[in-house]
Design a protein around this motif. Structure first.
Motif, PDB file in Angstrom:
ATOM      1  N   UNK B  89     -12.256 -10.961   1.942  1.00  0.00           N
ATOM      2  CA  UNK B  89     -11.800  -9.627   1.812  1.00  0.00           C
ATOM      3  C   UNK B  89     -10.918  -9.328   0.775  1.00  0.00           C
ATOM      4  N   UNK B  91      -8.384  -6.277   0.668  1.00  0.00           N
ATOM      5  CA  UNK B  91      -7.839  -5.215   0.835  1.00  0.00           C
ATOM      6  C   UNK B  91      -6.825  -4.789  -0.053  1.00  0.00           C
ATOM      7  N   UNK B  92      -6.796  -3.401  -0.219  1.00  0.00           N
ATOM      8  CA  UNK B  92      -5.952  -2.748  -1.385  1.00  0.00           C
ATOM      9  C   UNK B  92      -4.586  -2.743  -0.696  1.00  0.00           C
ATOM     10  N   UNK B  93      -3.419  -3.223  -1.524  1.00  0.00           N
ATOM     11  CA  UNK B  93      -1.907  -2.912  -1.254  1.00  0.00           C
ATOM     12  C   UNK B  93      -1.643  -3.032   0.205  1.00  0.00           C
ATOM     13  N   UNK B  94      -2.303  -4.339   0.430  1.00  0.00           N
ATOM     14  CA  UNK B  94      -1.792  -4.750   1.937  1.00  0.00           C
ATOM     15  C   UNK B  94      -0.998  -6.086   1.671  1.00  0.00           C
ATOM     16  N   UNK B  98       1.049  -7.395   6.699  1.00  0.00           N
ATOM     17  CA  UNK B  98      -0.016  -6.485   7.162  1.00  0.00           C
ATOM     18  C   UNK B  98      -1.280  -7.144   7.450  1.00  0.00           C
ATOM     19  N   UNK B  99      -1.813  -7.963   6.813  1.00  0.00           N
ATOM     20  CA  UNK B  99      -3.217  -8.437   7.003  1.00  0.00           C
ATOM     21  C   UNK B  99      -3.270  -9.267   8.540  1.00  0.00           C
ATOM     22  N   UNK B 140      -3.606  -9.825  -2.056  1.00  0.00           N
ATOM     23  CA  UNK B 140      -4.818 -10.088  -3.070  1.00  0.00           C
ATOM     24  C   UNK B 140      -4.256 -10.981  -4.188  1.00  0.00           C
TER      25      UNK B 140
END
Lengths: 337, 395
Positions: B89, B91-94, B98-99, B140
């Protein structure tokens, strides 16, 4: 951490709101008849005076339309980017606006050629059908080819095909009524009436509210389909909802203002950079405000720079939006290396 | 099937309506780890994906907590089952926090807002995987090991009754493999969670699992406890190991032995011979190993790598016959190395062998062996070693 984020969100929203107010006044002021702020206030509150008609019948409906449609376009872009997990997706780039344009032109020519008038709702429906047609093609291709660049290329190609057919149809339609059609097919906010505004506000606000209520599944979907499902999202329903909402929003824009380029890509990206988040609960309202501000700004330029000649709105949004797309691609490339 | 928390009933799995594995009957109780092993492409992931409903079942049912999963809503399932799959995965800007917090998703309201209780659970889960310091990092920009730990934290704070994991330890270094599995073990012990996972590391599978399912040639070949499954012959067959060997007692993988008449005789015992066996195997020199009791720790490795092993029965002092055959072999070898320094009642014979080798000027030390090894390899294993100072030297 949490506090820092919240402060950033507050500042972001306040900034957008301020920009919106300034641009609202600016847009009311500017034009072939320049009005002072005081005069505008008087007209707004008393509804009388020599320029009341200009403000109330021409500028105000146009401004409200710009706010609604600009916001709708940008939210539609955000939804499509989520759906395709692709930061350059947007209604214009994927050919969805052009599909709507094609069907709307055909409908208009069909009706006007027979001397019938056509209502706003019918236009939206036509645009929606066109959107879904393009969307169908894009989905078909994206199911076969998973590459991000291929999705964009196929979208652009579909856009070209639809535009070419539209141009062909418009050129050969011999009706004086169709003069306006040409302007519209390039994208323009001119000639908005309160009737139009009434219809579009119903559609846009309803779609926006639904999009906002989808915040939770959207945030789950950002982790990928498998995890979203494990978080309790009904994937099929959710995907369908996302497609329908983004199509309705962009169809509404195309029906009234023609295809408008790059707003759907550039604005969500700018908003993400400003707010430093992709959380849909922030992104949906922020994209709406951002889209409104961006379009008000572009419309102001379109109306005033070469006044009295009006530029097509798409040319202006492209000037500001296209560089943003290039920046996104360059940055991603760097990021991947 | 009564006490299984999750079980499959005549489940058939496959892609696009084409069955891959039919009639699967597996199940896991709470507080138990069920591990799927088997060669690549055997269908382990397909089974897991079908259990979590990522793939549609072609036949049969999966029963979760007494009810067929087909009858449960996504939210019901989400509150009972969490996953850690191989899908990357991005995810952008997480942030990592948050994840992990997405694990609380099935418990939040319409807009997915987190309460203070939710936040505490996220922090607690981060603590469990020792990743508190990662909370503010961007998801990321972290390593594979960190990512797996965070995804496990995500699964933990979802407060599942069952966790499904697809190859959770692939791409992790040994420390992180151990850490991840220990955390999982803790969850199983303390919260009585049921675990279904696939693993490629047989040694780890053997050590952490309560039950093993062997998936091979598109069928569930065997189910059972690790003790039932981990038999040398069975594992060799399951993975079709033809070159090299796998020792199930130690979870030890060895390369294939070098065939041919032995050139070096290695006197080992008590673990002293193993490094030399492996060295000779690496250099491609066939060797003989002796004399080892069959319960000696050197014995399994010698069996796996040596061209010839001279052995004695377990716990027996080395007897006449073994010595005779060892001397025969030793005389055929070009060199002898004695690795062991401890001689006792049981391996007195090895000392005899050493003396014999020294008398025949065959005995060399490790340093000299190195030369022999290199020269030998250069000239295709012919007797190229030029005898230097061959005083008896034990390593």
């Amino acid at each position: 951490m949490q506090k820092k984020e919240n402060r950033r969100y507050c500042i972001g929203f306040a900034g957008l709101a301020l920009a919106l107010c300034v641009l609202l006044v600016g847009n009311l002021n500017a034009g072939s008849v320049n009005l002072s702020v005081g005069e505008i206030c008087r007209i707004l509150f008393e509804k009388t005076g020599e320029n009341a008609a200009i403000v109330w019948d021409i500028r105000l409906p146009r401004i409200v339309a710009v706010v609604l449609l600009g916001g709708a376009l940008s939210v539609s872009g955000f939804l499509l980017q989520t759906f395709f997990a692709n930061p350059i997706a947007g209604p214009f780039i994927l050919g969805i606006s052009s599909g709507a344009k094609l069907i709307v032109s055909l409908t208009l020519i069909g009706f006007l050629g027979r001397g019938m008038s056509i209502g706003s709702v019918a236009l939206i429906i036509a645009a929606f059908l066109g959107s879904m047609m393009s969307m169908g093609f894009v989905l078909l291709i994206s199911n076969r080819i998973k590459r991000m660049s291929m999705l964009i290329i196929s979208g652009v190609m579909i856009g070209y095909i639809c535009s070419a057919v539209t141009d062909f149809v418009v050129t050969f339609a011999e009706d004086s009524n169709i003069v306006n059609l040409h302007n519209w097919s390039l994208g323009s906010f001119s000639g908005m009436t309160w009737d139009n505004v009434g219809v579009m506000s119903t559609v846009v606000i309803a779609a926006l509210a639904l999009a906002f209520l989808l915040s939770k599944p959207i945030s789950a979907y950002q982790l990928g389909e498998v995890y979203a499902q494990n978080m309790g999202v009904n994937i099929r329903m959710f995907r369908a909802a996302l497609i329908l909402l983004s199509s309705v929003l962009s169809a509404c824009v195309t029906a009234f203002a023609g295809p408008i380029s790059f707003v759907g890509v550039a604005v969500p990206h700018l908003i993400r950079s400003i707010f430093k988040t992709a959380k849909p609960i922030i992104m949906t309202p922020a994209c709406f405000l951002g889209g409104s501000v961006f379009c008000l700004f572009c419309d102001l330029i379109a109306r005033t720079v070469f006044s009295p000649t009006e530029l097509s709105i798409s040319s202006v949004t492209a000037v500001f939006g296209a560089p943003v797309v290039i920046i996104i691609m360059v940055r991603r490339q760097k990021h991947n290396q | 099937m009564d006490d299984y928390y999750v079980y499959t009933d005549r489940m058939t799995v496959g892609y696009d309506g084409v069955p891959l594995i039919e009639n699967i009957q597996i199940g896991v109780r709470r507080g138990e780890i069920l591990t799927l092993i088997g060669p690549n492409g055997s269908g382990k992931s397909t089974i897991l994906k079908s259990i979590i409903r990522q793939l549609r079942l072609l036949a049969g049912t999966v029963v979760l907590d007494g009810r067929p999963m087909a009858e449960l809503t996504e939210r019901d399932v989400a509150q009972k089952m969490s996953i850690l799959m191989t899908e990357r995965m991005k995810p952008e800007l997480m942030s990592c926090w948050d994840v992990v917090a997405t694990g609380r998703y099935p418990y939040t309201g319409r807009l997915g807002l987190l309460t203070q209780a939710d936040r505490d659970k996220v922090d607690e889960a981060l603590g469990m995987v020792h990743a508190v310091e990662l909370a503010d990092h961007s998801f990321s920009h972290i390593s594979d090991g960190q990512r797996q730990r965070l995804l496990l934290a995500r699964a933990i704070c979802q407060e599942p009754e069952v966790v499904v994991l697809d190859e959770p330890t692939s791409f992790l270094d040994i420390r992180h493999k151990l850490e991840l599995l220990s955390i999982l073990k803790t969850m199983v012990r303390e919260k009585r969670v049921a675990v279904i996972m696939s693993l490629h590391e047989l040694d780890l599978a053997q050590k952490v699992s309560d039950r093993i399912v062997c998936v091979n040639r598109r069928s569930v070949e065997r189910c059972g406890t690790p003790e039932d499954i981990f038999q040398d012959e069975y594992i060799r067959g399951l993975y079709g190991i033809e070159r090299g060997s796998y020792d199930t007692a130690f979870g030890c993988l060895e390369m294939e032995p070098v065939q041919g008449p032995p050139k070096v005789f290695v006197i080992g015992g008590g673990g002293s011979g193993i490094p030399l066996y492996r060295l000779l195997q690496r250099r491609g020199i066939p060797f003989a190993a002796g004399i080892l009791q069959e319960n000696d720790v050197d014995y399994p490795v010698a069996r796996a790598l040596a061209a010839e092993v001279i052995s004695e029965k377990p716990f027996e002092a080395v007897g006449e016959e073994a010595v005779r055959s060892a001397l025969q072999t030793l005389d055929r070898c070009e060199r002898t190395v004695c690795c062991t320094t401890s001689f006792g009642e049981m391996n007195r014979a090895n000392m005899v062998l050493r003396e014999h080798a020294r008398d025949c000027s065959l005995l060399i030390g490790i340093g000299e062996l190195e030369q022999f090894v290199y020269k030998g390899a250069d000239e295709h294993g012919t007797t190229a070693y030029i005898a230097g100072d061959t005083h008896g030297f034990c390593c």
